[in-house]
Structures are given as C-alpha cells and as structure tokens.
Design a protein around this motif. Structure first.
Motif, PDB file in Angstrom:
ATOM      1  N   GLU A 146     -10.638  -0.447   3.243  1.00 57.49           N
ATOM      2  CA  GLU A 146      -9.753   0.377   2.417  1.00 57.49           C
ATOM      3  C   GLU A 146     -10.347   1.766   2.202  1.00 57.49           C
ATOM      4  O   GLU A 146      -9.626   2.780   2.241  1.00 57.49           O
ATOM      5  CB  GLU A 146      -9.513  -0.312   1.075  1.00 57.49           C
ATOM      6  CG  GLU A 146      -8.712  -1.608   1.190  1.00 57.49           C
ATOM      7  CD  GLU A 146      -8.602  -2.333  -0.142  1.00 57.49           C
ATOM      8  OE1 GLU A 146      -9.198  -1.854  -1.132  1.00 57.49           O
ATOM      9  OE2 GLU A 146      -7.910  -3.367  -0.192  1.00 57.49           O
ATOM     10  N   THR A 147     -11.655   1.830   1.980  1.00 55.13           N
ATOM     11  CA  THR A 147     -12.308   3.118   1.740  1.00 55.13           C
ATOM     12  C   THR A 147     -12.282   3.988   2.988  1.00 55.13           C
ATOM     13  O   THR A 147     -12.011   5.194   2.926  1.00 55.13           O
ATOM     14  CB  THR A 147     -13.764   2.895   1.289  1.00 55.13           C
ATOM     15  OG1 THR A 147     -13.771   2.052   0.128  1.00 55.13           O
ATOM     16  CG2 THR A 147     -14.431   4.215   0.942  1.00 55.13           C
ATOM     17  N   TYR A 164     -20.396  -0.231   1.216  1.00 53.22           N
ATOM     18  CA  TYR A 164     -19.687  -1.513   1.114  1.00 53.22           C
ATOM     19  C   TYR A 164     -20.058  -2.427   2.290  1.00 53.22           C
ATOM     20  O   TYR A 164     -20.245  -3.638   2.112  1.00 53.22           O
ATOM     21  CB  TYR A 164     -18.177  -1.295   1.101  1.00 53.22           C
ATOM     22  CG  TYR A 164     -17.593  -0.973  -0.260  1.00 53.22           C
ATOM     23  CD1 TYR A 164     -17.871  -1.773  -1.369  1.00 53.22           C
ATOM     24  CD2 TYR A 164     -16.739   0.112  -0.433  1.00 53.22           C
ATOM     25  CE1 TYR A 164     -17.328  -1.487  -2.609  1.00 53.22           C
ATOM     26  CE2 TYR A 164     -16.194   0.406  -1.676  1.00 53.22           C
ATOM     27  CZ  TYR A 164     -16.486  -0.401  -2.759  1.00 53.22           C
ATOM     28  OH  TYR A 164     -15.942  -0.121  -3.991  1.00 53.22           O
ATOM     29  N   ARG A 212       0.812  -1.218   0.000  1.00 46.92           N
ATOM     30  CA  ARG A 212       0.000   0.000   0.000  1.00 46.92           C
ATOM     31  C   ARG A 212       0.841   1.263   0.000  1.00 46.92           C
ATOM     32  O   ARG A 212       0.324   2.347  -0.189  1.00 46.92           O
ATOM     33  CB  ARG A 212      -0.910   0.018   1.231  1.00 46.92           C
ATOM     34  CG  ARG A 212      -1.904  -1.127   1.281  1.00 46.92           C
ATOM     35  CD  ARG A 212      -2.606  -1.156   2.611  1.00 46.92           C
ATOM     36  NE  ARG A 212      -1.651  -1.368   3.683  1.00 46.92           N
ATOM     37  CZ  ARG A 212      -1.978  -1.362   4.965  1.00 46.92           C
ATOM     38  NH1 ARG A 212      -3.213  -1.142   5.327  1.00 46.92           N
ATOM     39  NH2 ARG A 212      -1.059  -1.560   5.906  1.00 46.92           N
ATOM     40  N   ARG A 257     -19.112  -6.183   1.815  1.00 41.24           N
ATOM     41  CA  ARG A 257     -17.798  -6.065   1.153  1.00 41.24           C
ATOM     42  C   ARG A 257     -16.859  -5.382   2.141  1.00 41.24           C
ATOM     43  O   ARG A 257     -16.471  -4.228   1.977  1.00 41.24           O
ATOM     44  CB  ARG A 257     -17.938  -5.257  -0.140  1.00 41.24           C
ATOM     45  CG  ARG A 257     -18.888  -5.850  -1.164  1.00 41.24           C
ATOM     46  CD  ARG A 257     -18.235  -6.955  -1.980  1.00 41.24           C
ATOM     47  NE  ARG A 257     -17.178  -6.425  -2.829  1.00 41.24           N
ATOM     48  CZ  ARG A 257     -17.372  -5.889  -4.036  1.00 41.24           C
ATOM     49  NH1 ARG A 257     -18.603  -5.798  -4.528  1.00 41.24           N
ATOM     50  NH2 ARG A 257     -16.365  -5.434  -4.747  1.00 41.24           N
ATOM     51  N   GLY A 312     -17.885   3.802   2.004  1.00 38.63           N
ATOM     52  CA  GLY A 312     -17.477   2.712   2.880  1.00 38.63           C
ATOM     53  C   GLY A 312     -18.665   2.054   3.568  1.00 38.63           C
ATOM     54  O   GLY A 312     -18.739   0.818   3.661  1.00 38.63           O
ATOM     55  N   GLU A 371     -13.717  -5.895   3.119  1.00 45.28           N
ATOM     56  CA  GLU A 371     -12.336  -5.551   2.751  1.00 45.28           C
ATOM     57  C   GLU A 371     -12.297  -4.223   2.012  1.00 45.28           C
ATOM     58  O   GLU A 371     -11.473  -3.342   2.313  1.00 45.28           O
ATOM     59  CB  GLU A 371     -11.745  -6.660   1.884  1.00 45.28           C
ATOM     60  CG  GLU A 371     -10.273  -6.426   1.546  1.00 45.28           C
ATOM     61  CD  GLU A 371      -9.663  -7.597   0.799  1.00 45.28           C
ATOM     62  OE1 GLU A 371      -8.504  -7.458   0.365  1.00 45.28           O
ATOM     63  OE2 GLU A 371     -10.339  -8.636   0.653  1.00 45.28           O
ATOM     64  N   GLN A 372     -13.209  -4.056   1.043  1.00 42.89           N
ATOM     65  CA  GLN A 372     -13.281  -2.788   0.317  1.00 42.89           C
ATOM     66  C   GLN A 372     -13.688  -1.649   1.252  1.00 42.89           C
ATOM     67  O   GLN A 372     -13.219  -0.517   1.117  1.00 42.89           O
ATOM     68  CB  GLN A 372     -14.263  -2.894  -0.848  1.00 42.89           C
ATOM     69  CG  GLN A 372     -13.787  -3.768  -1.994  1.00 42.89           C
ATOM     70  CD  GLN A 372     -14.097  -5.242  -1.775  1.00 42.89           C
ATOM     71  OE1 GLN A 372     -14.476  -5.646  -0.672  1.00 42.89           O
ATOM     72  NE2 GLN A 372     -13.959  -6.034  -2.816  1.00 42.89           N
ATOM     73  N   LYS A 403     -13.316   1.728  10.106  1.00 38.16           N
ATOM     74  CA  LYS A 403     -12.337   0.785   9.551  1.00 38.16           C
ATOM     75  C   LYS A 403     -12.120  -0.372  10.529  1.00 38.16           C
ATOM     76  O   LYS A 403     -12.055  -1.540  10.129  1.00 38.16           O
ATOM     77  CB  LYS A 403     -11.021   1.507   9.269  1.00 38.16           C
ATOM     78  CG  LYS A 403      -9.872   0.586   8.816  1.00 38.16           C
ATOM     79  CD  LYS A 403      -8.627   1.407   8.497  1.00 38.16           C
ATOM     80  CE  LYS A 403      -7.388   0.519   8.432  1.00 38.16           C
ATOM     81  NZ  LYS A 403      -7.456  -0.504   7.365  1.00 38.16           N
TER      82      LYS A 403
END
Length: 258
Positions: free
Chosen positions: A83-84, A72, A44, A77, A69, A79-80, A105
């Motif tokens: 990240e968002t 998601y 990353r 979702r 986020g 994992e996405q 997160k």
C-alpha cells in the motif's frame, strides 16, 4: 388524570419546490466515480480520490514513502508495504521514483504469493518507462529509468509469470531483462532457469556462467547448473557442482551458529 385539552392546529403543507427541481446528494461532486472505468466495489477508490483532492502532490515526499515501504518489508509487513509503495508511485513526480515504487510493490505482493497483483505492479513499472520514452520526459541527456529499475521489473515479472503458470511469457521477459541490462546477474540466472525449464540445457549453462562471472554465485545457481549439465550428460562436472553447493550451505550454517 386526564390529558390536557389540545387546541386544533393546522400544520403547514409547505410551499413546495420551484420547477424544475434538481435533487441533492450528500456525496460531494469530487467523489463522483465513472463506473465504466472503476469497479464500484473497490474499497480503495474513495481513498485515492480523496488523496488527489486533499493532498497536494508537492506536499508529499515520495522518496520518504519509499523508505517507509522498505521498512515495512524489513519487518515482514508486506501488505502495508504494498500500500505504501502504491502511494509513493501515485505521488511521485520523477519517473525513476515512480518506477521503483511500482517494482517494489510487485515484490511485496510476490512475498505474499499474490502473483496477479505482482504482475500488475511490474507492468505498471514498465509502463512508466514506455510513457517516458514516448514523451521524452527525461530529456536526451538524462539517464533512462530503465537503467535502474526496468531490468529488475522485467526479471521479477518473468518469475511472477512462471509462478502463475505462464512459462512462455516468463522466458520472453527474462530475455528482455538481460537486453536492458546485460550486467544484471540475477537476470542471467533467471534466464538460465527458464531456458532449462524449456529443455535448452546448453543455453542455460551459458546463462548461468554469465551470472557467475557477474558475481551471482550461491548454492542455488550451482545446483541449477548441475541440473543442466546432467541434461547434457556431463555427470562428473555436475557432481562437483553439487558438492560445492553443499559445502557453501554448510559454511553458511556454520557462520550463523558462530
């Protein structure tokens, strides 16, 4: 057939390089990484540096990223979503938005049972509050970010620590959560759960009662309170709570069928 004759040709040997000669690198200097601070195999790192170099902070709406986020999360979702939320935290120029992003997160990682990553994200959320308090970034009259998200980060951190086997630390953060926001019902429930795990049944019942008074009433808290009452040898009260919890579950199932 014969090859055509080739004239002898003396190739240039070049003019050489001036001294001193500095080598060149195809990587731009913007991507230079301090390996004492960053794991060189972290995939990353380059993405994060490119974000900083190429995307102006004022060109990104961190609140919209938060909404993405959350979307998601709604479709599982996670994992996405994680990240968002991290991107939202990086681009946020408001401490409360940054803290909410880190807290979310952590919750996304918790859904995937990635407890170490969740713990790290919750600690980042709490660090936002500490840095804000130290720097006075919000001003004396502005509402503290802790009023909105720090209590959630503390209680979620407590749960993640418990899941990872660090039970003593879990109770410590559960205590902090109710100190930050005494009206946070879920924090009282978690505090009661961890107290009961430590064998402090009477204190656990008090915590469960506080959660219930604040509107947190479901089969789980009734069963945990019943377990605490059994530890206190109040079997009749415990049995009534178990029956009530079963009735609540049956009613919820019936509503789903309808």
């Amino acid at each position: 057939m014969t090859d055509p004759e080739r004239d002898d040709h003396e190739f240039s040997s070049g003019q050489g390089f001036d001294e001193p000669y500095e080598g060149f690198d195809i990587d731009p200097p913007e991507l230079a990484v301090d390996t004492d601070k960053v794991d060189p195999v972290d995939s990353r790192v380059v993405t994060d540096i490119l974000d900083e170099q190429n995307v102006p902070t004022d060109a990104v709406d961190a609140e919209e990223l938060l909404d993405v986020g959350v979307s998601y999360v709604h479709i599982n979702r996670h994992e996405q979503a994680a990240e968002t939320f991290e991107r939202a935290a990086q681009f946020a120029d408001d401490e409360r938005i940054e803290q909410e992003a880190w807290t979310n997160k952590g919750a996304a990682h918790a859904e995937m049972e990635e407890w170490d990553a969740a713990i790290g994200a919750y600690r980042e959320a709490l660090n936002v509050e500490e840095e804000s308090d130290a720097g006075g970034a919000l001003g004396d009259d502005a509402p503290s970010a802790s009023n909105e998200h720090a209590a959630t980060a503390e209680t979620n951190l407590a749960y993640a620590l418990w899941e990872s086997g660090r039970t003593e630390q879990a109770l410590e953060h559960a205590e902090r959560a109710v100190e930050i926001d005494p009206r946070f019902a879920e924090a009282w429930y978690n505090r009661g759960f961890f107290l009961l795990e430590r064998g402090l049944a009477e204190d656990a019942v008090d915590a469960f009662d506080n959660a219930t008074r604040l509107g947190f009433r479901n089969p789980d808290i009734l069963e945990e309170k019943a377990r605490a009452l059994e530890e206190m040898e109040e079997y009749e009260r415990a049995e009534k709570l178990v029956e009530e919890a079963e009735e609540m579950r049956e009613e919820a199932e019936q509503e789903l069928l309808e």
